[in-house]
Design a protein around this motif. Structure first.
Motif, mmCIF file in Angstrom:
data_model
loop_
_atom_site.group_PDB
_atom_site.id
_atom_site.type_symbol
_atom_site.label_atom_id
_atom_site.label_comp_id
_atom_site.label_asym_id
_atom_site.label_seq_id
_atom_site.Cartn_x
_atom_site.Cartn_y
_atom_site.Cartn_z
ATOM 1 N N ALA A 198 33.469 41.809 32.643
ATOM 2 C CA ALA A 198 33.959 40.968 31.554
ATOM 3 C C ALA A 198 33.024 40.982 30.353
ATOM 4 O O ALA A 198 33.466 40.901 29.202
ATOM 5 N N GLU A 255 43.334 41.836 34.494
ATOM 6 C CA GLU A 255 42.061 41.230 34.882
ATOM 7 C C GLU A 255 42.064 40.958 36.381
ATOM 8 O O GLU A 255 42.965 40.278 36.894
ATOM 9 N N THR A 259 34.848 38.799 37.336
ATOM 10 C CA THR A 259 36.074 39.266 36.717
ATOM 11 C C THR A 259 35.858 40.659 36.140
ATOM 12 O O THR A 259 34.923 40.887 35.372
ATOM 13 N N THR A 271 37.994 44.132 34.369
ATOM 14 C CA THR A 271 39.219 44.540 33.704
ATOM 15 C C THR A 271 39.520 45.987 34.058
ATOM 16 O O THR A 271 38.633 46.843 34.003
#
Length: 227
Positions: free
Chosen positions: A141, A213, A220, A222
């Motif tokens: 993230a 995500e 987290t 992506t």
């Protein structure tokens, strides 16, 4: 003659009809076959170029009493069930990462006549996949770190055996598996304690799209793909 009818016809020729006696009053082979067909259809994922990926590994959990009746015939029955699933997959025009296999296991918590079916995608038997025009990666993230995805299977977790290892106490040692064929990526939760989320929704298996995500514990990432 349909897939299930061919399956039953082949069973009649195994050990002189012993399956009819083994399953009398308990789990019927055709019930298991139908459940396997549903498992394939319920866990399909749309890949690139219109292809549909379905699981190639299936586990049938049987009650101890049913498993005891079957133990002498488990291998030929598992082979016939795998053949039946393969025929069903071909008729539907679906694809798998490799050969379909079915395994019968005992589950102590099940009552006689009750069974469970689980499925998963396993590409370990396919060897190296051919080069493809799409590259993909998981990006932290913060954007500081990213992990290019190799063709095949990538295990994500906090354990030493994970291919992508993240120091997150909210993650399981083997948290999730990402299968990437150069066109599409399918994320599967590996029974993790806290689950795997895609865009905030908990998933068991999910086809990822660019910008999705993915959350493991408090981490987290992506999913990004190059055109």
């Amino acid at each position: 003659m349909g897939v299930l009818q061919r399956f039953e016809r082949r069973l009649e020729g195994i050990v002189e009809g012993a399956f009819a006696r083994v399953f009398k009053g308990a789990v019927e082979p055709v019930e298991v076959a139908q459940a396997l067909q549903r498992a394939a259809g319920d866990h399909k994922a749309i890949l690139g170029q219109g292809r549909v990926l379905v699981p190639n590994r299936y586990v049938v959990e049987l009650a101890p009493s049913d498993h005891e009746r079957l133990v002498s015939y488990a291998d030929p029955l598992a082979r016939e069930l795998a053949t039946m699933v393969s025929e069903h997959v071909r008729e539907q025009g679906w694809t798998t990462f490799g050969k379909i296999k079915v395994k019968l296991e005992k589950a102590d918590g099940l009552d006689t006549g009750v069974f469970r079916v689980s499925s998963s995608v396993d590409d370990s038997q396919t060897g190296a996949l051919p080069a493809a025009p799409t590259g993909a990666r998981l990006v932290e993230a913060t954007g500081v770190r990213d992990w290019p995805l190799r063709h095949g299977t990538t295990v994500i977790g906090r354990g030493e055996e994970a291919d992508i290892r993240l120091p997150d106490v909210g993650m399981s040692r083997r948290h999730a598996r990402l299968a990437f064929d150069g066109h599409s990526a399918v994320l599967t939760d590996l029974g993790s304690t806290n689950g795997t989320l895609v865009n905030g929704a908990r998933i068991e298996e999910q086809l990822l799209r660019p910008g999705d995500e993915v959350r493991f514990g408090s981490t987290t990432l992506t999913f990004q793909a190059d055109a």
